[in-house]
Design an enzyme around this catalytic site. Structure first.
Site, PDB file in Angstrom:
ATOM      1  N   SER A  10       1.027  -1.213   0.022  1.00 41.83           N
ATOM      2  CA  SER A  10      -0.025  -0.225  -0.113  1.00 41.83           C
ATOM      3  C   SER A  10       0.741   1.440  -0.110  1.00 41.83           C
ATOM      4  CB  SER A  10      -0.908  -0.004   1.069  1.00 41.83           C
ATOM      5  OG  SER A  10      -1.529   1.408   1.237  1.00 41.83           O
ATOM      6  N   HIS A  35      -1.291  -1.519  -3.909  1.00 42.60           N
ATOM      7  CA  HIS A  35      -2.370  -1.287  -3.209  1.00 42.60           C
ATOM      8  C   HIS A  35      -2.734   0.302  -3.070  1.00 42.60           C
ATOM      9  CE1 HIS A  35      -5.619  -2.572  -0.092  1.00 42.60           C
ATOM     10  NE2 HIS A  35      -5.566  -1.455   0.438  1.00 42.60           N
ATOM     11  N   ASP A  37      -4.950   3.283  -1.799  1.00 45.89           N
ATOM     12  CA  ASP A  37      -6.068   3.664  -0.872  1.00 45.89           C
ATOM     13  C   ASP A  37      -6.708   4.888  -1.164  1.00 45.89           C
ATOM     14  OD1 ASP A  37      -6.210   1.465   1.083  1.00 45.89           O
ATOM     15  OD2 ASP A  37      -4.188   1.913   1.678  1.00 45.89           O
ATOM     16  N   MET A  39      -9.565   7.483  -0.258  1.00 46.29           N
ATOM     17  CA  MET A  39     -10.125   7.942   0.468  1.00 46.29           C
ATOM     18  C   MET A  39     -10.743   9.255   0.336  1.00 46.29           C
ATOM     19  SD  MET A  39      -7.782   7.145   3.932  1.00 46.29           S
ATOM     20  CE  MET A  39      -6.815   5.524   3.696  1.00 46.29           C
ATOM     21  N   HIS A  68      -8.429   0.141  -3.449  1.00 44.99           N
ATOM     22  CA  HIS A  68      -9.290   0.011  -2.380  1.00 44.99           C
ATOM     23  C   HIS A  68     -10.184   1.345  -2.278  1.00 44.99           C
ATOM     24  CE1 HIS A  68      -9.578  -0.671   2.113  1.00 44.99           C
ATOM     25  NE2 HIS A  68     -10.603  -0.414   1.772  1.00 44.99           N
ATOM     26  N   MET A  70     -12.265   3.785  -0.474  1.00 47.09           N
ATOM     27  CA  MET A  70     -12.925   4.051   0.794  1.00 47.09           C
ATOM     28  C   MET A  70     -13.843   5.131   0.459  1.00 47.09           C
ATOM     29  SD  MET A  70      -9.566   2.800   3.187  1.00 47.09           S
ATOM     30  CE  MET A  70      -8.748   2.774   1.659  1.00 47.09           C
ATOM     31  N   MET A 160     -10.937  -6.025   6.272  1.00 48.55           N
ATOM     32  CA  MET A 160     -10.083  -4.819   7.405  1.00 48.55           C
ATOM     33  C   MET A 160      -9.762  -5.264   8.704  1.00 48.55           C
ATOM     34  SD  MET A 160      -9.794  -2.563   4.800  1.00 48.55           S
ATOM     35  CE  MET A 160      -8.824  -1.410   6.094  1.00 48.55           C
ATOM     36  N   ASP A 193      -6.182  -6.396   5.227  1.00 46.35           N
ATOM     37  CA  ASP A 193      -5.752  -5.239   5.105  1.00 46.35           C
ATOM     38  C   ASP A 193      -5.639  -4.366   6.534  1.00 46.35           C
ATOM     39  OD1 ASP A 193      -4.797  -2.581   4.255  1.00 46.35           O
ATOM     40  OD2 ASP A 193      -6.604  -2.298   3.135  1.00 46.35           O
TER      41      ASP A 193
HETATM   42  C1  DX5 Z   1      -6.167   1.764   5.894  1.00 42.40           C
HETATM   43  C2  DX5 Z   1      -5.817   1.230   4.407  1.00 42.40           C
HETATM   44  C3  DX5 Z   1      -4.946   0.256   4.521  1.00 42.40           C
HETATM   45  C4  DX5 Z   1      -3.441   0.864   5.246  1.00 42.40           C
HETATM   46  C5  DX5 Z   1      -2.742  -0.312   5.716  1.00 42.40           C
HETATM   47  O1  DX5 Z   1      -7.485   2.610   5.601  1.00 42.40           O
HETATM   48  O2  DX5 Z   1      -6.999   0.837   3.844  1.00 42.40           O
HETATM   49  O3  DX5 Z   1      -4.438  -0.171   3.333  1.00 42.40           O
HETATM   50  O4  DX5 Z   1      -2.881   1.510   4.257  1.00 42.40           O
HETATM   51  O5  DX5 Z   1      -1.519   0.452   6.578  1.00 42.40           O
HETATM   52  P1  DX5 Z   1      -0.827  -0.542   7.392  1.00 42.40           P
HETATM   53  O6  DX5 Z   1      -0.294  -1.885   6.846  1.00 42.40           O
HETATM   54  O7  DX5 Z   1       0.253   0.414   8.160  1.00 42.40           O
HETATM   55  O8  DX5 Z   1      -1.645  -0.963   8.506  1.00 42.40           O
HETATM   56 ZN    ZN Z   2      -6.231  -0.530   1.974  1.00 44.69          ZN
END
Ligand code: DX5
Ligand code: ZN
Length: 235
Positions: A10, A35, A37, A39, A68, A70, A160, A193
């Site tokens: 990620s 990956h 993320d 958001m 991903h 969100m 998650m 994740d």
């Molecule tokens: C959280 C993300 C994850 C995050 C994981 O909202 O969806 O993908 O980046 O980070 P670590 O591996 O540091 O927990």
């Molecule tokens: Zn993620």
């Protein structure tokens, strides 16, 4: 377990001023996918990356892009993220059902549901598949296993193991029971994740996960290649 164990790095913990170099670091370390993320500041209390970064990453790597989402209203964006170069697109179940009272309002997190509208989510799974991307459905830690009716539809599930929003949080074992429950009836990919590291990854694999997403463990490693080799050895 017979499935290959895949590592999805990620970029949430990458140095964005050096994104090209950070993607090269992922390639050289042997990760299997990137990956991303996404958001929106509404579904989760943070704002990160959008379509233009997915497009930029697509231009500089042949590794699969694991997006991903969100975001609220993922149906407005799944096709755009596929067109931008995503190979995997994960949508949150919490966008397809009546939210619990405590998290219905603006700024109330984490978003959680008890059940989802199957017809509504199937439409988005089909949209994603029609773009030749893999369709994954994500569950937040507090959302119960509600994917059993989707095993013939989705390509994969993502559990998650932290409340989404930030990298570097502590692993929540609530994901493990759901992974084991789903693995008993589902042959597709199961990704986990959040909070993945040397201590937590073995349990995740034992429960039945075959994709490990990691931000802080991978990007914080002194030797990222060794970190990936270690995770892959857990298979
Ligand atoms: C959280 C993300 C994850 C995050 C994981 O909202 O969806 O993908 O980046 O980070 P670590 O591996 O540091 O927990
Ligand atoms: Zn993620």
């Amino acid at each position: 377990m017979s499935k290959e164990l895949l590592i999805s790095a990620s970029i949430l913990s990458a140095d964005f001023a050096q994104l090209g170099n950070e993607i090269r670091k992922c390639e050289e370390a042997g990760v299997d996918m990137i990956h991303i993320d996404v958001m929106d500041g509404h579904f989760v209390p943070n704002i990160t990356i959008g379509l233009c970064i997915v497009e930029a990453v697509r231009k500089i790597t042949t590794l699969p892009i694991d997006t991903h989402l969100m975001i609220e209203n993922p149906w407005e964006y799944v096709e755009k993220f596929a067109d931008s170069g995503s190979d995997y697109i994960s949508v949150h179940a919490e966008c397809y059902g009546q939210r619990r009272k405590e998290c219905r309002g603006y700024g109330e997190y984490p978003k959680e549901v008890d059940q989802i509208d199957m017809e509504k989510i199937r439409k988005d799974i089909i949209k994603i598949k029609n773009k030749n991307a893999k369709a994954f459905v994500v569950l937040n830690p507090g959302t119960p296993m509600c994917l059993t009716d989707l095993v013939d539809d989705m390509d994969g599930a993502l559990m998650m193991s932290v409340n989404p929003g930030f990298a570097g949080q502590k692993f929540n074992p609530a994901a493990l029971g759901k992974i084991a429950e789903l693995r008993a009836i589902f042959d597709g990919d199961i990704s986990i994740d959040g909070g993945i590291n040397e201590q937590t990854a073995p349990e995740a694999v034992k429960a039945g996960a075959n994709i490990l997403a990691t931000a802080s463990y991978f990007f914080g490693a002194d030797n990222p290649k060794q970190a990936v080799e270690y995770l892959k050895s857990l298979r």
